[in-house]
Design a protein around this motif. Structure first.
Motif, PDB file in Angstrom:
ATOM      1  N   THR A  35       0.909  -1.118  -0.092  1.00 55.41           N
ATOM      2  CA  THR A  35      -0.077  -0.072   0.068  1.00 55.41           C
ATOM      3  C   THR A  35       0.883   1.256  -0.184  1.00 55.41           C
ATOM      4  O   THR A  35       1.982   1.288   0.490  1.00 55.41           O
ATOM      5  CB  THR A  35      -1.043  -0.018   1.279  1.00 55.41           C
ATOM      6  OG1 THR A  35      -1.561  -1.257   1.393  1.00 55.41           O
ATOM      7  CG2 THR A  35      -1.921   1.199   1.372  1.00 55.41           C
ATOM      8  N   GLY A  36       0.376   2.284  -0.648  1.00 57.36           N
ATOM      9  CA  GLY A  36       0.978   3.316  -0.823  1.00 57.36           C
ATOM     10  C   GLY A  36       1.732   3.750  -1.991  1.00 57.36           C
ATOM     11  O   GLY A  36       1.560   2.921  -3.106  1.00 57.36           O
ATOM     12  N   ASP A 188      -3.741  10.637  -1.748  1.00 57.06           N
ATOM     13  CA  ASP A 188      -5.004   9.971  -1.459  1.00 57.06           C
ATOM     14  C   ASP A 188      -5.653   8.554  -1.898  1.00 57.06           C
ATOM     15  O   ASP A 188      -5.702   7.817  -1.034  1.00 57.06           O
ATOM     16  CB  ASP A 188      -6.391  10.783  -1.877  1.00 57.06           C
ATOM     17  CG  ASP A 188      -6.342  12.398  -1.211  1.00 57.06           C
ATOM     18  OD1 ASP A 188      -5.652  12.369  -0.270  1.00 57.06           O
ATOM     19  OD2 ASP A 188      -7.194  13.136  -1.766  1.00 57.06           O
ATOM     20  N   GLU A 191      -3.459   5.810   0.114  1.00 55.20           N
ATOM     21  CA  GLU A 191      -3.762   5.769   1.416  1.00 55.20           C
ATOM     22  C   GLU A 191      -4.298   4.328   1.628  1.00 55.20           C
ATOM     23  O   GLU A 191      -4.029   3.715   2.590  1.00 55.20           O
ATOM     24  CB  GLU A 191      -4.631   6.665   2.036  1.00 55.20           C
ATOM     25  CG  GLU A 191      -3.859   7.884   2.368  1.00 55.20           C
ATOM     26  CD  GLU A 191      -4.630   8.992   2.980  1.00 55.20           C
ATOM     27  OE1 GLU A 191      -5.834   8.720   3.602  1.00 55.20           O
ATOM     28  OE2 GLU A 191      -4.372  10.205   3.098  1.00 55.20           O
ATOM     29  N   GLU A 192      -4.916   3.989   0.502  1.00 51.76           N
ATOM     30  CA  GLU A 192      -5.917   2.770   0.850  1.00 51.76           C
ATOM     31  C   GLU A 192      -5.392   1.473  -0.154  1.00 51.76           C
ATOM     32  O   GLU A 192      -5.942   0.291  -0.247  1.00 51.76           O
ATOM     33  CB  GLU A 192      -7.169   2.913   0.680  1.00 51.76           C
ATOM     34  CG  GLU A 192      -7.756   3.496   1.718  1.00 51.76           C
ATOM     35  CD  GLU A 192      -9.321   3.689   1.488  1.00 51.76           C
ATOM     36  OE1 GLU A 192      -9.933   3.390   0.532  1.00 51.76           O
ATOM     37  OE2 GLU A 192     -10.110   4.512   2.579  1.00 51.76           O
ATOM     38  N   ARG A 210       6.418   6.499  -0.900  1.00 50.26           N
ATOM     39  CA  ARG A 210       6.736   5.937   0.256  1.00 50.26           C
ATOM     40  C   ARG A 210       7.967   5.250  -0.037  1.00 50.26           C
ATOM     41  O   ARG A 210       8.900   5.100   0.814  1.00 50.26           O
ATOM     42  CB  ARG A 210       5.627   4.978   0.714  1.00 50.26           C
ATOM     43  CG  ARG A 210       5.769   4.498   2.194  1.00 50.26           C
ATOM     44  CD  ARG A 210       4.675   3.505   2.414  1.00 50.26           C
ATOM     45  NE  ARG A 210       4.978   2.422   1.634  1.00 50.26           N
ATOM     46  CZ  ARG A 210       4.161   1.105   2.231  1.00 50.26           C
ATOM     47  NH1 ARG A 210       3.341   1.323   3.244  1.00 50.26           N
ATOM     48  NH2 ARG A 210       4.568   0.092   1.798  1.00 50.26           N
TER      49      ARG A 210
END
Ligand SMILES: Nc1ncnc2c1ncn2[C@@H]1O[C@H](COP(=O)(O)OP(=O)(O)OP(=O)(O)O)[C@@H](O)[C@H]1O
Length: 291
Positions: A35-36, A188, A191-192, A210
């Motif tokens: 994720t990221g 955004d 994030e998920e 990230r």
């Protein structure tokens, strides 16, 4: 996101090889994505698009193993399962220039199996709004600027709220204001879900990602945080009034001073490194150099 048997892993690639004739565009690529937002950097011809196409199930590797969203895309059922949860922005989206913006994204939504007309149109409006194209819904694609077409391609990738987004140079051709807007959107989205974007914009990576992966000549040269990439050049960036022919890279900046990356001479005035400096330490500058 909990996609791969409860583990937060969207992509697990091991030893991917892809040859065009005798040339290996990918020569044993191993990576894991979670994720990221992950940035993929590399010089022209490094193999970025080839890697993204394999992850997006548009191309099968000659060797290596792959799990995407918990499925094996090298099998027919696995490929279908991945495609249902994937958003892909290719380098060349293959627009039909006679379509309006709405028609093109609607067409993509049909391909993505959104069969209920009302729900599909709601989704098309949602993604067009997300990329700031509310006012261009009825504009033909041939009449859009390059940056606006890029936004249409991103809207198409967002249809169906995918778990994995693979974006091949999504900010190319965008003005600074739009780039900022896209960064907000990607942050955004990240994030998920997992977002992998290839880019030549090191600022995008610094401000957004990230994780960053650097590939060169078909192999992974670095995988880590943007700060770790910059740290590769710690103590190896300096400034002076004159050019330094011995530096790996050296250029005159807008202030009139020169900035150098390489082995500094004794007593040099060191500068804090950027991720571009770290990148320059990694790639073979004779092969092209620019991220
Ligand atoms: N269809 C093809 N046939 C033959 N060679 C190809 C083909 N597609 C790519 N290549 C070669 O494979 C290598 C990797 O290409 P790829 O497009 O993946 O690089 P890239 O990192 O995305 O480059 P860029 O930053 O310029 O978009 C290059 O040497 C390229 O010339």
């Amino acid at each position: 996101m909990s996609i791969d048997a409860g583990i937060d892993v969207a992509v697990r690639a091991d030893g991917l090889v892809l040859r065009y004739g005798r040339k290996a565009a990918l020569d044993g690529v191993t990576l894991t994505l979670g994720t990221g937002v992950t940035g993929l950097l590399g010089p022209n011809g490094a193999g970025k698009t080839t890697l993204l196409r394999i992850l997006a199930t548009a191309l099968n590797p000659d060797a290596g193993s792959l799990r995407v969203l918990g499925h094996d895309p090298l099998t027919a059922p696995g490929r279908l399962a991945v495609r249902r949860r994937l958003g892909y922005l290719p380098q060349d989206p293959g627009f039909h220039p006679g379509f309006t913006t709405f028609e093109f994204v609607d067409y993509v939504a049909i391909l993505k199996e959104l069969t209920h007309r009302g729900d599909r149109h709601t989704e098309v409006r949602r993604v067009l709004s997300a990329v700031g194209l509310d006012d261009q819904r009825r504009t033909r694609i041939r009449a859009l600027s390059g940056g606006m077409r890029q936004r249409v391609a991103l809207a198409a990738a967002l249809v169906g709220d995918p778990d994995l987004l693979i974006l091949d140079e999504p900010t190319v051709g965008l003005d600074p204001q739009q780039r900022m807007r896209f960064r907000e959107l990607f942050a955004d989205l990240g994030e998920e879900r997992a977002v992998l974007l290839s880019t030549h914009q090191t600022e995008d990576v610094m401000s957004l990602c990230r994780q960053v992966v650097v590939i060169d000549q078909g192999t992974v040269r670095f995988s880590g945080t943007p700060a770790d990439l910059a740290a590769l050049a710690a103590g190896r960036v300096w400034t002076s009034v004159t050019r330094e022919p011995g530096a790996l890279a050296s250029w005159r900046t807008g202030t009139g001073l020169h900035r150098h990356v390489g082995d500094p001479p004794h007593g040099a005035e060191l500068l804090p490194p950027t991720i571009e400096d770290g990148y320059l330490m990694l790639v073979d500058l004779s092969s092209g150099g620019a991220p």
